[in-house]
Motif scaffolding. Sequence first.
Motif, PDB file in Angstrom:
ATOM      1  N   GLY A 260       1.025  -1.192  -0.088  1.00 57.64           N
ATOM      2  CA  GLY A 260       0.176  -0.025  -0.107  1.00 57.64           C
ATOM      3  C   GLY A 260       0.874   1.259  -0.205  1.00 57.64           C
ATOM      4  O   GLY A 260       1.907   1.118   0.559  1.00 57.64           O
ATOM      5  N   VAL A 261       0.240   2.191  -0.809  1.00 58.72           N
ATOM      6  CA  VAL A 261       1.040   3.513  -0.668  1.00 58.72           C
ATOM      7  C   VAL A 261      -0.077   4.700  -0.188  1.00 58.72           C
ATOM      8  O   VAL A 261      -1.198   4.790  -0.799  1.00 58.72           O
ATOM      9  CB  VAL A 261       1.530   3.953  -1.982  1.00 58.72           C
ATOM     10  N   ASP A 262       0.271   5.492   0.647  1.00 60.33           N
ATOM     11  CA  ASP A 262      -0.338   6.280   1.591  1.00 60.33           C
ATOM     12  C   ASP A 262      -0.879   7.310   0.337  1.00 60.33           C
ATOM     13  O   ASP A 262      -0.051   7.709  -0.423  1.00 60.33           O
ATOM     14  CB  ASP A 262       0.357   7.082   2.798  1.00 60.33           C
ATOM     15  N   ALA A 263      -2.288   7.548   0.080  1.00 54.38           N
ATOM     16  CA  ALA A 263      -2.701   8.491  -0.690  1.00 54.38           C
ATOM     17  C   ALA A 263      -2.018  10.091  -0.682  1.00 54.38           C
ATOM     18  O   ALA A 263      -1.780  10.593  -1.873  1.00 54.38           O
ATOM     19  CB  ALA A 263      -4.171   8.622  -0.771  1.00 54.38           C
ATOM     20  N   ARG A 264      -1.640  10.493   0.434  1.00 58.34           N
ATOM     21  CA  ARG A 264      -0.949  11.721   0.318  1.00 58.34           C
ATOM     22  C   ARG A 264       0.351  11.436  -0.179  1.00 58.34           C
ATOM     23  O   ARG A 264       1.068  12.561  -0.217  1.00 58.34           O
ATOM     24  CB  ARG A 264      -0.989  12.001   2.035  1.00 58.34           C
TER      25      ARG A 264
ATOM     26  N   ASP B 188       4.842  11.459  -4.558  1.00 60.72           N
ATOM     27  CA  ASP B 188       6.233  10.925  -4.516  1.00 60.72           C
ATOM     28  C   ASP B 188       6.509   9.367  -4.571  1.00 60.72           C
ATOM     29  O   ASP B 188       7.693   9.212  -4.699  1.00 60.72           O
ATOM     30  CB  ASP B 188       6.452  11.479  -2.969  1.00 60.72           C
ATOM     31  N   VAL B 189       5.766   8.687  -5.034  1.00 63.97           N
ATOM     32  CA  VAL B 189       5.809   7.299  -5.020  1.00 63.97           C
ATOM     33  C   VAL B 189       6.749   6.751  -6.078  1.00 63.97           C
ATOM     34  O   VAL B 189       7.710   5.704  -5.651  1.00 63.97           O
ATOM     35  CB  VAL B 189       4.476   6.310  -5.103  1.00 63.97           C
ATOM     36  N   SER B 190       6.797   7.183  -7.088  1.00 64.66           N
ATOM     37  CA  SER B 190       7.898   6.757  -8.434  1.00 64.66           C
ATOM     38  C   SER B 190       9.166   7.313  -7.851  1.00 64.66           C
ATOM     39  O   SER B 190      10.177   6.457  -7.845  1.00 64.66           O
ATOM     40  CB  SER B 190       7.562   7.349  -9.625  1.00 64.66           C
ATOM     41  N   GLU B 191       9.239   8.405  -7.019  1.00 57.98           N
ATOM     42  CA  GLU B 191      10.897   8.822  -6.603  1.00 57.98           C
ATOM     43  C   GLU B 191      11.117   7.922  -5.698  1.00 57.98           C
ATOM     44  O   GLU B 191      12.475   7.284  -5.251  1.00 57.98           O
ATOM     45  CB  GLU B 191      10.722  10.081  -6.373  1.00 57.98           C
ATOM     46  N   LEU B 192      10.216   7.529  -4.560  1.00 64.14           N
ATOM     47  CA  LEU B 192      10.377   6.574  -3.568  1.00 64.14           C
ATOM     48  C   LEU B 192      10.966   5.161  -3.888  1.00 64.14           C
ATOM     49  O   LEU B 192      12.028   4.672  -3.629  1.00 64.14           O
ATOM     50  CB  LEU B 192       9.324   6.639  -2.400  1.00 64.14           C
ATOM     51  N   GLN B 193      10.130   4.785  -4.867  1.00 66.95           N
ATOM     52  CA  GLN B 193      10.535   3.467  -5.494  1.00 66.95           C
ATOM     53  C   GLN B 193      11.815   3.213  -6.211  1.00 66.95           C
ATOM     54  O   GLN B 193      12.741   2.170  -6.043  1.00 66.95           O
ATOM     55  CB  GLN B 193       9.195   2.949  -6.203  1.00 66.95           C
ATOM     56  N   ASN B 194      12.103   4.470  -6.765  1.00 68.53           N
ATOM     57  CA  ASN B 194      13.468   4.476  -7.510  1.00 68.53           C
ATOM     58  C   ASN B 194      14.843   4.520  -6.334  1.00 68.53           C
ATOM     59  O   ASN B 194      15.791   3.851  -6.858  1.00 68.53           O
ATOM     60  CB  ASN B 194      13.626   5.489  -8.419  1.00 68.53           C
ATOM     61  N   MET B 195      14.308   5.139  -5.256  1.00 69.37           N
ATOM     62  CA  MET B 195      15.417   5.361  -4.425  1.00 69.37           C
ATOM     63  C   MET B 195      15.812   4.218  -3.256  1.00 69.37           C
ATOM     64  O   MET B 195      16.693   3.961  -2.787  1.00 69.37           O
ATOM     65  CB  MET B 195      15.283   6.689  -3.898  1.00 69.37           C
ATOM     66  N   PHE B 196      14.560   3.686  -2.848  1.00 69.82           N
ATOM     67  CA  PHE B 196      14.415   2.685  -1.959  1.00 69.82           C
ATOM     68  C   PHE B 196      13.934   1.590  -2.389  1.00 69.82           C
ATOM     69  O   PHE B 196      12.968   1.578  -3.082  1.00 69.82           O
ATOM     70  CB  PHE B 196      13.762   3.251  -0.627  1.00 69.82           C
ATOM     71  N   ASN B 197      14.096   0.284  -1.719  1.00 74.13           N
ATOM     72  CA  ASN B 197      13.798  -0.879  -2.011  1.00 74.13           C
ATOM     73  C   ASN B 197      12.692  -1.450  -0.899  1.00 74.13           C
ATOM     74  O   ASN B 197      12.790  -2.389  -0.215  1.00 74.13           O
ATOM     75  CB  ASN B 197      14.792  -1.830  -2.125  1.00 74.13           C
ATOM     76  N   TYR B 198      11.446  -0.750  -1.096  1.00 71.74           N
ATOM     77  CA  TYR B 198      10.247  -1.033  -0.181  1.00 71.74           C
ATOM     78  C   TYR B 198       8.938  -1.083  -0.982  1.00 71.74           C
ATOM     79  O   TYR B 198       8.960  -0.569  -1.991  1.00 71.74           O
ATOM     80  CB  TYR B 198      10.084  -0.024   0.914  1.00 71.74           C
ATOM     81  N   THR B 199       8.099  -1.755  -0.421  1.00 73.00           N
ATOM     82  CA  THR B 199       6.667  -1.978  -1.240  1.00 73.00           C
ATOM     83  C   THR B 199       5.535  -1.151  -0.823  1.00 73.00           C
ATOM     84  O   THR B 199       4.795  -1.178  -1.537  1.00 73.00           O
ATOM     85  CB  THR B 199       6.476  -3.334  -1.333  1.00 73.00           C
ATOM     86  N   SER B 200       5.697  -0.693   0.582  1.00 72.46           N
ATOM     87  CA  SER B 200       4.627   0.193   1.010  1.00 72.46           C
ATOM     88  C   SER B 200       5.344   1.473   1.835  1.00 72.46           C
ATOM     89  O   SER B 200       6.319   1.371   2.311  1.00 72.46           O
ATOM     90  CB  SER B 200       3.854  -0.616   2.212  1.00 72.46           C
ATOM     91  N   TYR B 201       4.454   2.521   1.593  1.00 72.09           N
ATOM     92  CA  TYR B 201       4.915   3.663   2.344  1.00 72.09           C
ATOM     93  C   TYR B 201       3.768   4.366   3.013  1.00 72.09           C
ATOM     94  O   TYR B 201       2.798   4.581   2.365  1.00 72.09           O
ATOM     95  CB  TYR B 201       5.389   4.580   1.168  1.00 72.09           C
ATOM     96  N   LYS B 202       3.902   4.670   4.132  1.00 71.41           N
ATOM     97  CA  LYS B 202       2.844   5.378   4.979  1.00 71.41           C
ATOM     98  C   LYS B 202       3.437   6.917   5.483  1.00 71.41           C
ATOM     99  O   LYS B 202       4.181   6.699   6.269  1.00 71.41           O
ATOM    100  CB  LYS B 202       2.277   4.339   6.224  1.00 71.41           C
ATOM    101  N   LEU B 203       2.524   7.724   5.228  1.00 71.30           N
ATOM    102  CA  LEU B 203       2.827   8.895   6.013  1.00 71.30           C
ATOM    103  C   LEU B 203       2.464   9.224   7.474  1.00 71.30           C
ATOM    104  O   LEU B 203       1.218   8.776   7.730  1.00 71.30           O
ATOM    105  CB  LEU B 203       2.273  10.276   5.190  1.00 71.30           C
TER     106      LEU B 203
END
Length: 151
Positions: A46-50, A54-69
């Motif tokens: 899951g990716v926080d809607a907020r 930033d999700v594409s940049e986060l996924q390019n820089m870090f090796n994670y599958t979910s991001y929560k603000l």
Amino acid sequence: MRVRLPGLLFLLMLTGLWVSMPATVLAKERCRISVDTILASRQGSGVDARLKQDVSELQNMFNYTSYKLLSSKTLDLKKGESGTVSLPDNRRLTITPHNISENRADIALQMMKKKRTVFQSQIQLLNRGSLFVGGPKYENGNLIFKISGSY
């Protein structure tokens, strides 16, 4: 003391130019720094809607599958003034802008846990720019900080 008229006129002209110079050319004294605290994990997808922008940049820089603000905080700081952001797990991030110019700011970062420094760095942040800083382990993932600035 004898002052020559052309020299005095030149000095007055320079003073007039300096006073009439737009504020953007002169060094800035204030900046607005925003800190988003993000929990990144390899559990789930899951990716926080907020964080959609930033999700594409986060996924390019870090090796994670979910991001929560987890939190967002904005500090309005003067050059040399420190501001603090509370972080999970009894941590805090102290931010101090040093040199603020038209295009960038030199900023000191210091992360503390209780009374101990656990991270310290200097960054350069472009005006209206942002950067991501990887942080410590937290819960079942890691903290990531998005630091943005405008001045």
